[in-house]
Every structure is written in C-alpha cells, then in structure tokens.
Design an enzyme around this catalytic site. Structure first.
Site, short mmCIF file in Angstrom:
data_model
loop_
_atom_site.label_atom_id
_atom_site.label_comp_id
_atom_site.label_asym_id
_atom_site.label_seq_id
_atom_site.Cartn_x
_atom_site.Cartn_y
_atom_site.Cartn_z
N ASN A 36 0.86 -1.18 0.00
CA ASN A 36 0.00 0.00 0.00
C ASN A 36 0.89 1.23 0.00
O ASN A 36 1.98 1.22 0.60
CB ASN A 36 -0.90 0.01 1.25
CG ASN A 36 -2.07 0.97 1.11
OD1 ASN A 36 -3.10 0.62 0.53
ND2 ASN A 36 -1.93 2.19 1.62
N LYS A 81 -9.55 2.58 -5.19
CA LYS A 81 -10.71 3.31 -5.68
C LYS A 81 -10.74 3.32 -7.20
O LYS A 81 -9.71 3.50 -7.85
CB LYS A 81 -10.69 4.74 -5.14
CG LYS A 81 -11.95 5.53 -5.44
CD LYS A 81 -11.89 6.91 -4.81
CE LYS A 81 -13.15 7.72 -5.11
NZ LYS A 81 -13.08 9.08 -4.53
N ASN A 108 -15.03 -1.86 -8.08
CA ASN A 108 -16.28 -1.63 -8.82
C ASN A 108 -15.98 -0.67 -9.97
O ASN A 108 -16.29 0.51 -9.91
CB ASN A 108 -17.36 -1.04 -7.91
CG ASN A 108 -18.09 -2.10 -7.12
OD1 ASN A 108 -18.20 -3.24 -7.55
ND2 ASN A 108 -18.59 -1.73 -5.96
N SER A 134 -18.16 -9.35 -4.56
CA SER A 134 -19.35 -8.99 -3.79
C SER A 134 -19.37 -9.72 -2.46
O SER A 134 -18.95 -10.86 -2.36
CB SER A 134 -20.63 -9.34 -4.57
OG SER A 134 -21.77 -8.98 -3.80
N LYS A 188 -20.95 -7.61 -12.36
CA LYS A 188 -20.99 -7.07 -11.00
C LYS A 188 -21.84 -5.81 -10.93
O LYS A 188 -22.58 -5.59 -9.96
CB LYS A 188 -19.56 -6.77 -10.52
CG LYS A 188 -19.48 -6.09 -9.13
CD LYS A 188 -20.20 -6.88 -8.05
CE LYS A 188 -19.79 -6.46 -6.64
NZ LYS A 188 -19.93 -5.05 -6.32
N HIS A 191 -25.39 -6.93 -10.95
CA HIS A 191 -25.62 -7.49 -9.61
C HIS A 191 -25.97 -6.36 -8.64
O HIS A 191 -26.93 -6.46 -7.87
CB HIS A 191 -24.36 -8.23 -9.15
CG HIS A 191 -24.26 -8.47 -7.67
ND1 HIS A 191 -23.97 -7.48 -6.77
CD2 HIS A 191 -24.41 -9.60 -6.94
CE1 HIS A 191 -23.95 -7.97 -5.54
NE2 HIS A 191 -24.20 -9.26 -5.63
N ASN A 192 -25.20 -5.28 -8.68
CA ASN A 192 -25.46 -4.15 -7.78
C ASN A 192 -26.79 -3.47 -8.10
O ASN A 192 -27.49 -3.00 -7.20
CB ASN A 192 -24.32 -3.14 -7.86
CG ASN A 192 -23.07 -3.62 -7.14
OD1 ASN A 192 -22.94 -4.80 -6.83
ND2 ASN A 192 -22.15 -2.72 -6.89
N GLU A 195 -29.35 -5.49 -6.60
CA GLU A 195 -29.26 -5.21 -5.15
C GLU A 195 -30.02 -3.93 -4.80
O GLU A 195 -30.75 -3.89 -3.79
CB GLU A 195 -27.78 -5.09 -4.78
CG GLU A 195 -27.49 -4.79 -3.34
CD GLU A 195 -25.99 -4.57 -3.14
OE1 GLU A 195 -25.61 -3.55 -2.52
OE2 GLU A 195 -25.19 -5.42 -3.61
N LYS A 266 -22.92 4.72 -4.73
CA LYS A 266 -21.56 4.84 -5.27
C LYS A 266 -21.51 4.83 -6.79
O LYS A 266 -20.44 4.92 -7.37
CB LYS A 266 -20.68 3.73 -4.71
CG LYS A 266 -20.41 3.89 -3.21
CD LYS A 266 -19.42 2.87 -2.71
CE LYS A 266 -19.09 3.10 -1.25
NZ LYS A 266 -18.12 2.09 -0.73
#
Length: 492
Positions: A36, A81, A108, A134, A188, A191-192, A195, A266
């Site tokens: 990191n 991010k 994402n 997820s 994905k 999928h969101n 959701e 988001k």
C-alpha cells in the site's frame, strides 16, 4: 530473491476490503505479498496476519520490492478506488512486471475502463482481469462471490486461489470465469443494480407494514425472521430482521428510527440504469430504486413539501388502521407482493445481461451467474437456486416471468400484490418499486398494448410511418387531412 521465499500472489490496496481479502487468501494456504502507498496500512495488515493467524503474509513498502517478491508468472490483485487511482497503481506496478504476468482489478470499475486497460497492458505482454467482488468486508474475509472477466489465461493462473477463497455452496465455489473483456465488471454492475431493487422493495414492505399495518419494530423483526425461513430466505431479509432488534445506545428507542432517511450510493446503480436505456431494455424496478435514492437526498425539500401540502389541505392518512383491519392477511399479502416484485426485478437484470452479452459476444451463462450469487454476495438467496434451474431448463429463456414455475407463482400471488399496491396508494404511501414491478408484469403479459396510438401520433407529427397488424410493410397516413375531411363530412 530465493524462489522458495516468493509469494504465490500479491495484493495492492489495503483498505479494509483489501486487508480482508489478503487475509482470506493467506488463511487458505497461499503465501501472499501485500503493498500500500501508505506504509501504516502495510503494518496494520501484518499485525492482523499475526493476530488472526499466523498466516504466510509478507509486507512490502515499494512497488519494485512488492512485484519482485511474487513468483512468476505473477498475479497481482489491486483493490483501490475506481478510476484514476487504478491507472496510477497499474503504472507503478507494470514498470517492474514482465510479459505473462497478470493484473486483477477487484474494484467496482466501469467495464469500458477495464477494456481500455486490457489493451493498454497487452502492449507489454501483461494479462488483465476485471473481477467483481461482492459480499462487502465480511465476504472478502470469509468468502465472497467473485466475477472475473478478461483474459482466460490469466484466470487459469489464479483459478485455484479464487476457488479456495470464494464462498462455498452446495454446488461449488461462488466463482466462475465470466467471459472476455469487461464482462466481469459488467456482471458485478448489474448485480449491484439488482441489489438496489431488492433493498428498495424490502424498504417498501417495511413502510407498508409499519405505517399501514401499525406494526412495531419488534413485530417486524419477528416477521422478517419468519420470512427468512421460506421463499424469501436471503442475506438482505436476514439482516433486516437483525436491524429491527438493535436498540439505540445514545437515547431511548430503536436505532433504525433515529437514522436519517437519506440513502447514499456509489454509482453502479446509475450505470445499470444508463446501460438499460442504451440497450433498450426495460428495467423499471431498478430505475425506481435509483429515483428513490435521489428523492431521499432531497430531505429539506421533502420536509418543506410536507408542510406546504398539509396547509393546502392534504390530509395525512398514513398510519390509520381501520377497524376490523386484518393484520395477518396484510402481512401475508406483503410477503407475496415482495416475492413477485423480486422476480420482476431479477428478470430485468438478467435481460440486461443477455442484451449486453449479445452485443459484445460474451456468451454469458445465466444459470452459472445465478449459481455464483447463491453465496458470499449481498443478493445471495435461496431463490437463486430456482433461477439457476430455470436457465438450465431453457438457456434461451426470454424472461424469468415466462419460466413455467415462476409464471405459476406470479399468477398465484398477483391478487395479493395488487391489494398491497392499491392499499399503499390509498394510504398515500409510495411503493415505486412494487408499482414498477407490477406495471412491468402487466405490460409484459399483455398481447396488445396501446402503443398503436403512440405510433399513430408519431406518424402524424413526424411521418415516422407505422406497421399494420394485417399486412407487411411500412405505411404513412396524412392523418390531419383525413381527419379534416372526416370532420367536414360530419357537418355537411
């Protein structure tokens, strides 16, 4: 470095999701290097690896040392991010990577960014995967649902790792190779979007039961707990029951009642709706859920509107439970309405995936997508097993609504569904998700719609032509002239 000391895999980006996924990988027996930009995050991860393990996890403090600590061909997961931080991380790492190495972006990310990066790193001989992850922080640590798309060779390089760290269900790990390009990120994203729809529908069920049925939070906790034993069994129903049980530790009362009614987001829900529009796929339930998040953000405006409309004479009917009200029936009706609405929401999401798969040539396996969503992810539910089987019965299924089993269930529940929507409307409670699902069902099931009039209007003012039901071809009519002649004839 001595080959015996090299890590099997690397992970860059040590916010909580990154830390948890790294610890999950290490716990499954795969030596891992982590990195990191902020050194304290590396130290924090090393401490956790010792306290929760000890695990074979090595911290590195520079991109060069990090890359060189991984065995070739290297596989490096990045969890930073979305957007520019991903590009910056790729730039820092690829300086030391070699042909045949792999980057796996687990964020994402917008699918077209992934497709751009696939081409960008291919010039250096580097492979690339865009992988949807997820399950939130808990899923990352103990078993997420993983949706990798891009290079199949890259997937095979880390398949054993992904299958070990993914959530495990009765028919295998919750991971599969999705397809080429940005397919993993796109799946994905949808999928969101599903959701979003799920959460909106659950909130509407809560609103009706609380404000029409007059149920307390303790009663709601028990109802959702009971629902989680049947057809609605799912992670979101389970946690909803738990939420109603939590007391506020600052003041008297239940914590849920003290939470400001403004929902964050988001961006993946918005992307889903935008893509549905681009591909001409109806997704009204998901769109309604997004609109509700926008409206929830207008808290001050809503408070002002409530006062102005009250002064204008609008009577508040919410919360008035009439004498003889059948609470038990309401609870059962809401359960049925929620289930039927969910079918429509999932149908919309699957249809969007199918349209994109056709456009991009991804050859998505919808039954397999339903299977890997059965565990680890936020929308995990027993209901997904039945979606999997529906697509196994008919891989070319036009819509879940017309699968024989789901069609029968929709018909059985439609009366209750209509009662709930009608009751909510009469009480002044908005149920946009349930209404959108019901309208979608009613529109889709009708052999003939009033679209003939709309097309006639388009032909009148724009000469867009129309098709006929009784003969082939495109037709145009001088509607205004004929209407004038008709009017003149009527008065002659």
């Amino acid at each position: 470095m001595d080959a015996s000391t090299l890590s099997r895999i690397g992970l860059a980006g040590l916010a909580v999701m990154g830390q948890n996924l790294a610890l999950n990988i290490a716990e499954k027996g795969f030596p891992i290097s982590v990195y990191n930009r902020t050194a304290s995050k590396v130290d924090e991860t090393l401490i956790r690896a010792q306290s929760e393990g000890p695990f074979s996890l090595t911290g590195q403090y520079s991109p060069r040392d990090f890359v060189l600590s991984i065995q070739r061909p290297r596989s490096i997961i990045i969890l930073v991010k979305a957007g520019n931080p991903v590009d910056q991380t790729i730039s820092a790492l690829t300086e030391f990577m070699e042909p045949g190495d792999t980057i796996i972006d687990g964020g994402n990310e917008w699918y077209q960014n992934t497709e751009r990066r696939i081409q960008q790193v291919a010039d250096k001989g580097i492979l690339y995967l865009g992988m949807g992850v997820s399950g939130g922080e808990e899923g990352a640590r103990h078993g997420p649902s993983l949706m990798p798309g891009g290079s199949f060779e890259a997937y095979k390089n880390i398949e054993s790792v992904l299958k070990s760290v993914a959530a495990q269900v009765d028919d295998g790990p919750c991971v599969t190779y999705i397809g080429e390009g940005g397919s993993g990120n796109f799946v994905k994203m949808v999928h969101n979007g599903i959701e979003y729809g799920d959460m909106q529908l659950i909130s509407e069920a809560y609103d009706v039961l609380k404000n029409v049925g007059g149920l307390s939070n303790s009663e709601l906790a028990e109802i959702f707990r009971e629902w989680n034993r049947g057809e609605l069994e799912s992670f979101l129903i389970e946690i909803t029951s738990d939420i109603f049980k939590v007391k506020d530790n600052l003041v008297d009362g239940d914590l849920v009642d003290k939470i400001l009614d403004k929902t964050g987001m988001k961006g993946t829900g918005k992307w889903t709706v935008q893509q549905a529009a681009e591909l001409s796929v109806a997704a009204p339930t998901i769109a309604a859920s997004l609109d509700c998040r926008y409206l929830s953000g207008l808290k001050e405006e809503r408070e002002s509107a409530a006062e102005i409309l009250k002064e204008a004479g609008l009577e508040e009917e919410v919360g008035s439970v009439k004498s003889g009200f059948d609470k038990k029936r309401l609870i059962d009706d809401v359960r049925k309405a929620l289930y039927a609405s969910k079918i429509c929401s999932y149908a919309q999401g699957m249809n969007l995936l199918r349209a994109k798969s056709v456009e991009k040539g991804w050859d998505l396996d919808f039954g397999e997508l339903a299977r890997i969503w059965k565990g680890g992810c936020i929308i995990r539910a027993v209901f997904l097993e039945r979606i999997k089987k529906a697509y196994q019965r008919n891989p070319n299924l036009a819509s879940l609504v017309v699968d024989p089993e789901f069609a029968r269930e929709m018909v059985q529940r439609q009366a209750a569904w209509r009662r709930v929507v009608g009751l909510a409307i009469s009480a002044g409670i908005s149920t946009p998700g349930m209404c959108a699902s019901l309208a979608y069902f009613d529109t889709y099931r009708r052999a003939r719609l009033p679209a003939n009039l709309v097309q006639a209007q388009r032909d009148l003012f724009g000469a867009h032509t129309y098709e006929r039901t009784d003969r082939p071809g495109a037709f145009h009519t001088e509607w205004t002239k004929l209407a004038s002649k008709s009017s003149a004839g009527a008065f002659s």
